[in-house]
Design an enzyme around this catalytic site. Sequence first.
Site: not given
Length: 461
Positions: A137, A160, A162-163, A213, A234, A268, A365
Amino acid sequence: MPIATVNPANGETLKTYEAMGEEEIERRLQLAEATFRTYRTTSFADRARLLNRAAELLDDGMQDIARVMTTEMGKPVKQARAEAAKCAKAMRWYAEHAQSLLADEEPSESDVKDSGASRARVHYRPLGPVLAVMPWNFPLWQVIRFAAPALMAGNVGLLKHASNVPQTALFLEDLFHQAGYSEGCFQTLLVGSGAIDAILRDERVKAATLTGSEPAGRAVASTAGDMVKKTVLELGGSDPYIVMPSADIDRAAQVAVTARVQNNGQSCIAAKRFIVHADVYDRFAERFVEGMKALKVGDPLEEDTEVGPLSSEQGRADLEELVDDARRSGASVLCGGERPDGPGWFYPPTVIADVARDMRVHREETFGPVATLYRAADLDEAVLIANDSPFGLSSNVWTRDEAEIDRFVRDLEAGGVFVNGMTASHPAFPFGGVKRSGYGRELSGHGIREFCNITTVWHGA
């Protein structure tokens, strides 16, 4: 999930990448360990020079990386440029302040004498290679707020990402290499989530940080706990936004719109639950709904777009489920709430009222431009509603009453309380949450010391 750039504005797959195999992962782990042995001995001046150079390169490439971010995850391009500028600012801040933040601490003379020492101090030393599991994000900012303090402390990083943001991940690796860092100081691991466990269990990896998440946080924390390794997490947030009668209602409603839909509502720390005193509820609700309706939703590469698509088809489906569940359970949808026709994973700015505790939208959420409205009879009820959440990342309160401010600061269960303004992160202030929003802190001196060996140095008399 494939490692690929899929444009969320139209669903088109633009680039795909092969996941790294075991041999390449091993090579990079060996390189990280070897590089750390020498990088840890570099001076703060040398580290600052490298980080400032990375900030300069980011400034130079801001337009290009902004378009990449927008194409990969859908944020409006103006917000993408602002994110890149914020990253450069954070790099410069840590380059300037790291040495003082990690300066040796001197105990009082009386404590030194009482311990039987001739002298003593507390010294900060780097831990080693740190694994960062980062989300899509804020694909630059989330990484930089880990990497800048970690590198200035003398650690090396393994990312690593996000894909769905592989181009941004590779840009970050190249940025640090172009700035003059050794190859092993910062490396991107193009791997799927299934590879994280084995990497974190490797003895050469000394700690991990994750933003993402709650299930992802639980998995990383479980593995790290099994291996007795330090973690910072976080996780999600469902931040309350409380408005009291003494507030500037028009201003509170205006800021509320931005606070909810920043980053297409996929943040978030975006305000999600709007808790308004009964005396000003109707006035606030009218202005808030008007503001949400007026937002321009469209192509995120257009300069005047305010809300772009959600990052994935699944993300939109999850959001729709929450809205539909609330509607079936008796909630009122004051605006939005219907998927638009056409390509891309768009969802309209939506406001839901008459929310009950048994609705999913109250407990879960909402990761998209959906706001829930609550009516509170007084301050006590506002606090009860605000704290009736599994999350505790940040909070917002609008009031001119100092006694009310003191109560909110004392009683809200959150890692931050922002008064008469929306939650934002800044390198000088610690960031993190409580409850299921995670633990540990990023940014500020607290953040840079999270991945340090805090060492007591004691000299006999």
